[in-house]
Design a protein around this motif. Structure first.
Motif, PDB file in Angstrom:
ATOM      1  N   MET B 178       0.725  -1.280  -0.310  1.00 34.94           N
ATOM      2  CA  MET B 178      -0.303  -0.173   0.427  1.00 34.94           C
ATOM      3  C   MET B 178       0.859   1.188  -0.034  1.00 34.94           C
ATOM      4  SD  MET B 178      -3.298   1.643   2.347  1.00 34.94           S
ATOM      5  CE  MET B 178      -3.299   0.166   3.044  1.00 34.94           C
ATOM      6  N   LEU B 179       0.977   1.960  -1.301  1.00 34.96           N
ATOM      7  CA  LEU B 179       1.420   2.999  -1.299  1.00 34.96           C
ATOM      8  C   LEU B 179       0.395   4.379  -0.830  1.00 34.96           C
ATOM      9  CD1 LEU B 179       2.621   1.242  -4.340  1.00 34.96           C
ATOM     10  CD2 LEU B 179       4.712   2.234  -2.935  1.00 34.96           C
ATOM     11  N   HIS B 180       1.433   5.559  -0.860  1.00 35.03           N
ATOM     12  CA  HIS B 180       0.353   6.085  -0.478  1.00 35.03           C
ATOM     13  C   HIS B 180       1.321   8.028  -1.450  1.00 35.03           C
ATOM     14  CE1 HIS B 180      -0.157  10.967   1.652  1.00 35.03           C
ATOM     15  NE2 HIS B 180      -1.637  11.044   0.994  1.00 35.03           N
ATOM     16  N   LEU B 181       0.750   8.022  -2.926  1.00 29.60           N
ATOM     17  CA  LEU B 181       1.035   8.288  -3.755  1.00 29.60           C
ATOM     18  C   LEU B 181       0.759   9.863  -4.274  1.00 29.60           C
ATOM     19  CD1 LEU B 181       0.949   5.358  -6.288  1.00 29.60           C
ATOM     20  CD2 LEU B 181       3.126   6.482  -4.604  1.00 29.60           C
ATOM     21  N   PRO B 182       0.382  10.855  -3.330  1.00 32.01           N
ATOM     22  CA  PRO B 182      -0.511  12.088  -3.477  1.00 32.01           C
ATOM     23  C   PRO B 182       0.701  13.128  -4.535  1.00 32.01           C
ATOM     24  CG  PRO B 182       1.282  12.650  -1.366  1.00 32.01           C
ATOM     25  CD  PRO B 182       0.932  10.910  -1.662  1.00 32.01           C
ATOM     26  N   ALA B 183       1.736  13.095  -4.621  1.00 29.22           N
ATOM     27  CA  ALA B 183       2.511  13.400  -5.667  1.00 29.22           C
ATOM     28  C   ALA B 183       2.456  13.038  -7.087  1.00 29.22           C
ATOM     29  CB  ALA B 183       4.416  13.920  -5.336  1.00 29.22           C
ATOM     30  N   LEU B 184       2.666  11.920  -6.997  1.00 23.91           N
ATOM     31  CA  LEU B 184       1.996  11.227  -8.681  1.00 23.91           C
ATOM     32  C   LEU B 184       0.440  12.124  -8.677  1.00 23.91           C
ATOM     33  CD1 LEU B 184       3.501   8.211  -8.580  1.00 23.91           C
ATOM     34  CD2 LEU B 184       4.720   9.704 -10.257  1.00 23.91           C
ATOM     35  N   VAL B 185      -0.519  11.784  -8.201  1.00 22.43           N
ATOM     36  CA  VAL B 185      -1.733  12.475  -7.998  1.00 22.43           C
ATOM     37  C   VAL B 185      -1.075  14.016  -8.915  1.00 22.43           C
ATOM     38  CG1 VAL B 185      -3.605  12.212  -7.413  1.00 22.43           C
ATOM     39  CG2 VAL B 185      -2.586  10.274  -6.919  1.00 22.43           C
ATOM     40  N   LEU B 186      -1.180  14.382  -7.925  1.00 21.99           N
ATOM     41  CA  LEU B 186      -0.902  15.834  -8.515  1.00 21.99           C
ATOM     42  C   LEU B 186      -0.332  16.207  -9.433  1.00 21.99           C
ATOM     43  CD1 LEU B 186       0.280  17.621  -5.396  1.00 21.99           C
ATOM     44  CD2 LEU B 186      -1.770  18.080  -6.271  1.00 21.99           C
ATOM     45  N   ILE B 245       8.119   2.338  -8.470  1.00 26.90           N
ATOM     46  CA  ILE B 245       7.682   3.619  -8.233  1.00 26.90           C
ATOM     47  C   ILE B 245       7.627   5.055  -7.107  1.00 26.90           C
ATOM     48  CG2 ILE B 245       4.493   3.751  -7.216  1.00 26.90           C
ATOM     49  CD1 ILE B 245       4.155   1.146  -8.627  1.00 26.90           C
ATOM     50  N   ILE B 246       8.111   3.560  -6.352  1.00 26.61           N
ATOM     51  CA  ILE B 246       8.317   4.966  -4.473  1.00 26.61           C
ATOM     52  C   ILE B 246       9.519   5.638  -5.379  1.00 26.61           C
ATOM     53  CG2 ILE B 246      10.334   4.684  -2.549  1.00 26.61           C
ATOM     54  CD1 ILE B 246       9.449   2.051  -2.403  1.00 26.61           C
ATOM     55  N   GLU B 247      10.543   5.573  -6.337  1.00 24.34           N
ATOM     56  CA  GLU B 247      11.603   6.477  -7.040  1.00 24.34           C
ATOM     57  C   GLU B 247      10.775   7.658  -7.841  1.00 24.34           C
ATOM     58  OE1 GLU B 247      14.745   8.284  -7.249  1.00 24.34           O
ATOM     59  OE2 GLU B 247      14.676   6.475  -5.741  1.00 24.34           O
ATOM     60  N   TYR B 248       9.148   7.236  -8.327  1.00 25.09           N
ATOM     61  CA  TYR B 248       8.508   7.881  -9.219  1.00 25.09           C
ATOM     62  C   TYR B 248       8.265   8.664  -7.865  1.00 25.09           C
ATOM     63  CZ  TYR B 248       9.490   5.007 -13.247  1.00 25.09           C
ATOM     64  OH  TYR B 248       9.329   4.300 -14.133  1.00 25.09           O
ATOM     65  N   GLU B 249       7.355   8.522  -7.172  1.00 24.10           N
ATOM     66  CA  GLU B 249       6.961   9.303  -6.079  1.00 24.10           C
ATOM     67  C   GLU B 249       7.836  10.550  -5.835  1.00 24.10           C
ATOM     68  OE1 GLU B 249       3.854  10.037  -5.361  1.00 24.10           O
ATOM     69  OE2 GLU B 249       4.480  11.404  -3.404  1.00 24.10           O
ATOM     70  N   ALA B 252       8.431  13.451  -8.147  1.00 26.21           N
ATOM     71  CA  ALA B 252       7.421  13.861  -8.676  1.00 26.21           C
ATOM     72  C   ALA B 252       6.861  14.885  -7.515  1.00 26.21           C
ATOM     73  CB  ALA B 252       6.140  12.931  -8.220  1.00 26.21           C
ATOM     74  N   ARG B 253       7.497  14.416  -5.950  1.00 26.21           N
ATOM     75  CA  ARG B 253       7.088  14.747  -4.884  1.00 26.21           C
ATOM     76  C   ARG B 253       8.725  15.890  -4.875  1.00 26.21           C
ATOM     77  NH1 ARG B 253       6.621  11.447   0.716  1.00 26.21           N
ATOM     78  NH2 ARG B 253       5.201   9.983  -0.178  1.00 26.21           N
ATOM     79  N   THR B 254       9.895  15.976  -5.109  1.00 30.27           N
ATOM     80  CA  THR B 254      10.852  16.922  -5.066  1.00 30.27           C
ATOM     81  C   THR B 254      10.699  17.871  -6.669  1.00 30.27           C
ATOM     82  OG1 THR B 254      12.532  14.798  -4.473  1.00 30.27           O
ATOM     83  CG2 THR B 254      13.578  17.103  -5.398  1.00 30.27           C
ATOM     84  N   LEU B 255      10.419  17.855  -7.282  1.00 30.19           N
ATOM     85  CA  LEU B 255       9.841  18.526  -8.080  1.00 30.19           C
ATOM     86  C   LEU B 255       8.819  19.666  -8.053  1.00 30.19           C
ATOM     87  CD1 LEU B 255      10.048  18.859 -11.644  1.00 30.19           C
ATOM     88  CD2 LEU B 255       7.782  17.502 -11.884  1.00 30.19           C
ATOM     89  N   ILE B 256       7.770  18.627  -7.088  1.00 34.27           N
ATOM     90  CA  ILE B 256       6.681  20.117  -7.455  1.00 34.27           C
ATOM     91  C   ILE B 256       7.211  21.587  -5.782  1.00 34.27           C
ATOM     92  CG2 ILE B 256       4.407  18.675  -7.742  1.00 34.27           C
ATOM     93  CD1 ILE B 256       4.218  17.963  -4.166  1.00 34.27           C
ATOM     94  N   ILE B 257       7.599  20.228  -4.954  1.00 34.97           N
ATOM     95  CA  ILE B 257       8.693  21.269  -4.432  1.00 34.97           C
ATOM     96  C   ILE B 257       9.118  22.602  -4.673  1.00 34.97           C
ATOM     97  CG2 ILE B 257      10.288  21.206  -2.529  1.00 34.97           C
ATOM     98  CD1 ILE B 257       7.806  21.028  -1.275  1.00 34.97           C
ATOM     99  N   LYS B 258      10.055  22.115  -5.652  1.00 33.24           N
ATOM    100  CA  LYS B 258      11.185  23.294  -6.446  1.00 33.24           C
ATOM    101  C   LYS B 258      10.054  24.250  -7.545  1.00 33.24           C
ATOM    102  CE  LYS B 258      14.914  22.292  -9.798  1.00 33.24           C
ATOM    103  NZ  LYS B 258      15.662  21.473 -10.802  1.00 33.24           N
TER     104      LYS B 258
END
Lengths: 355, 355
Positions: B178-186, B245-249, B252-258
């Motif tokens: 079970m993964l929490h993928l908010p940044a891939l969703v955003l 997928i963990i790597e992608y997420e 994506a988190r790094t990207l949205i923060i940047k």
């Protein structure tokens, strides 16, 4: 006078000290007046407009008034200062964006303002907090009398005051009452009220004049007819209608508290929570959220937050006010960040509590 | 064991103590097993099901385990307790709503659970915090070995373990992460990820099993194939995919923060503000807001709020948990009020700060 002197304050009319101020924000009366010896503004040459301006500066601004009047040359102001005066309702957007010699005369309570070379040579305006049509009328009538002694009004025995647009001929008077009607909006009764007003020739507009949307559930109700109806008849009519709408709004507030208390409480608490936590906030959203908070204060769902402060936040979060308060020009995104920061800070100082 | 004993806690798997717990909530492996001497559940008589249940109660629940096992008779539980066990992922919605003799065996850390008379006679399950496929496999393999000594498994040399549904024949194993993928969703990359997973026969579902929507940006990724592929091959495949997928997420988190720091900060601050101020709150909205807050904690935009607490709030605000916590049955509106109150209280205790 420099607009900067006004930045930290609000006009007297926004202080929520007047009658019925749970529903009525302010009362405004304006008179359209023109000089008999000059063509109307849209026909006047720049030279003629400059002469009108000179008469105002040298004579009108010097009339014996309760409080000193200040002359502000609009054409010398930058775009930000002009927009600032529009947000304060001291000048119209049209005057701000016009060209050529134009000015405004204001007293330091911002109760009286006289626009020069707008659609008419003079647009006298008096503002009062709450529902105060009689007081506003006495004020403006007295200002009008004193100006008449130094400014030769264009007047016809047959028609009354002559104005650039035929819709203002006669009394030249428009009386407007600005109401906060969140409960009529929530209960979807507002359209019905408006249809009734249109039938009796009253005009409804949003907060910032003709065509503007009713942001923050603020509505201005004004008379339309200036010909064949005396000032006092027009004022009586608008007073009666406003008393009715105030009553409807109060009934709607009682109803929603009685029947949907939990939903309203949630709405108010969320609005306050969002205003206290968001880090980006548009002007439009601010108006919506503050409207819910203002309703909350008025129905007792929020304590520790004076209506005066809520009113002030409506004004201070407008784009030009925000930039004047921050002391710098800001683009849209910077304004949204500055607005959110400003709201958080001011609300933290006040420390309101949802009940 | 009474479900009430679990109310104030969360299972070990929700404690966010495991590997990669910024992205991975938990790892789950289940094995489908049947008794060779009885028809499958959907063909078994009530009497036969009762016999299966008796074998489990008297033998399976007594096997030598790391921690004591508790037998819970589902058919004796009320609807609220059954739903409570579904929310904790100890039983399936199908078992909760089934009829006849049925049960679950759990250890007191909620790491092991054994459903009895679900689609198969036994559904062994092991849960672990974070990405821990090897550990979970070792656990369940050991449990499976011990049960095999007291329960005569239906097994074919040709096909492997025999199960009620052909899709489980073979290993009978399903491993889910079970993964929490908010940044891939955003960043709207989630659909692309899912299409890639489908091509390699992996299944993606929301938080609460088949057909459920992905509330709160939680996704379960599971293997589909149980036949012709060893357990270790299936586990390797799902481990590799999850690492990706963990790597992608994280990217994506790094990207949205940047690139959209202000917008994310605002989203997180508003989510926290709303959770701390609303007086009515649905379960669905709670999941959405907590998802933003969980993202905020993981990217450093919120301090003073442990992920363990966020995970616990996800679970405790589910309908049955909320009612067990309040000690009373509540209708939908009452639950929304109780949920909002519970969230305000728990968050006030923690005192998180948006940065």
């Amino acid at each position: 006078m420099n607009p900067d002197n006004l930045v930290q304050t609000t006009g007297e009319w926004l202080r929520a000290t007047g009658p019925e101020s749970d529903v009525v924000v302010s009362t405004r009366i304006r008179l359209a007046r023109n000089h008999a010896a000059y063509p109307f503004t849209n026909r006047a040459s720049p030279h003629q407009k400059a002469e009108i301006e000179a008469i105002v500066r040298e004579k009108v601004a010097q009339v014996d008034s309760d409080r000193p009047l200040h002359f502000i040359n609009i054409s010398k102001l930058g775009q930000l200062d002009r927009q600032f005066l529009v947000e304060r309702q001291l000048i119209s957007r049209e005057l701000a964006n016009a060209e050529g010699p134009r000015a405004v005369v204001v007293d330091d309570r911002e109760a009286v303002s006289i626009m020069v070379n707008e659609e008419d040579h003079l647009r006298l305006q008096v503002m009062r907090s709450g529902l105060a049509l009689d007081e506003a009328w006495q004020d403006i009538d007295s200002v009008d009398d004193r100006i008449e002694q130094v400014f030769d009004y264009a007047f016809s025995d047959e028609f009354g005051y002559l104005t650039a647009c035929p819709t203002n001929v006669g009394t030249g008077m428009r009386a407007s009452v600005m109401l906060h009607l969140p409960a009529l909006v929530l209960t979807k009764q507002i359209e019905k009220v408006f249809r009734a007003l249109q039938k009796i020739n009253l005009v409804v507009r949003g907060l910032y004049g003709e065509g503007s949307r009713a942001s923050g559930d603020f509505y201005q109700i004004s008379n339309q007819v200036t010909l064949g109806k005396s000032e006092s008849a027009a004022l009586t009519e608008i007073r009666e209608v406003n008393r009715q709408i105030i009553e409807y709004e109060r009934q709607a507030r009682t109803l929603i508290i009685k029947e949907t208390r939990q939903a309203i409480q949630d709405r108010v608490a969320r609005a306050l929570g969002t205003l206290q936590s968001a880090t980006m906030m548009t002007s439009e959203e601010t108006m919506e959220l503050l409207s819910s908070v203002r309703l909350g204060v008025n129905v007792g769902l929020v304590t520790g937050l004076p209506i005066t402060l809520v009113n002030e936040l409506f004004l201070h979060t407008q784009p030009a006010h925000l930039q004047k308060l921050m002391g710098t020009q800001l683009d849209g995104e910077e304004r949204n960040a500055a607005r959110a920061r400003y709201l958080r800070t001011r609300l933290k100082e006040a420390g309101p509590n949802p009940n």
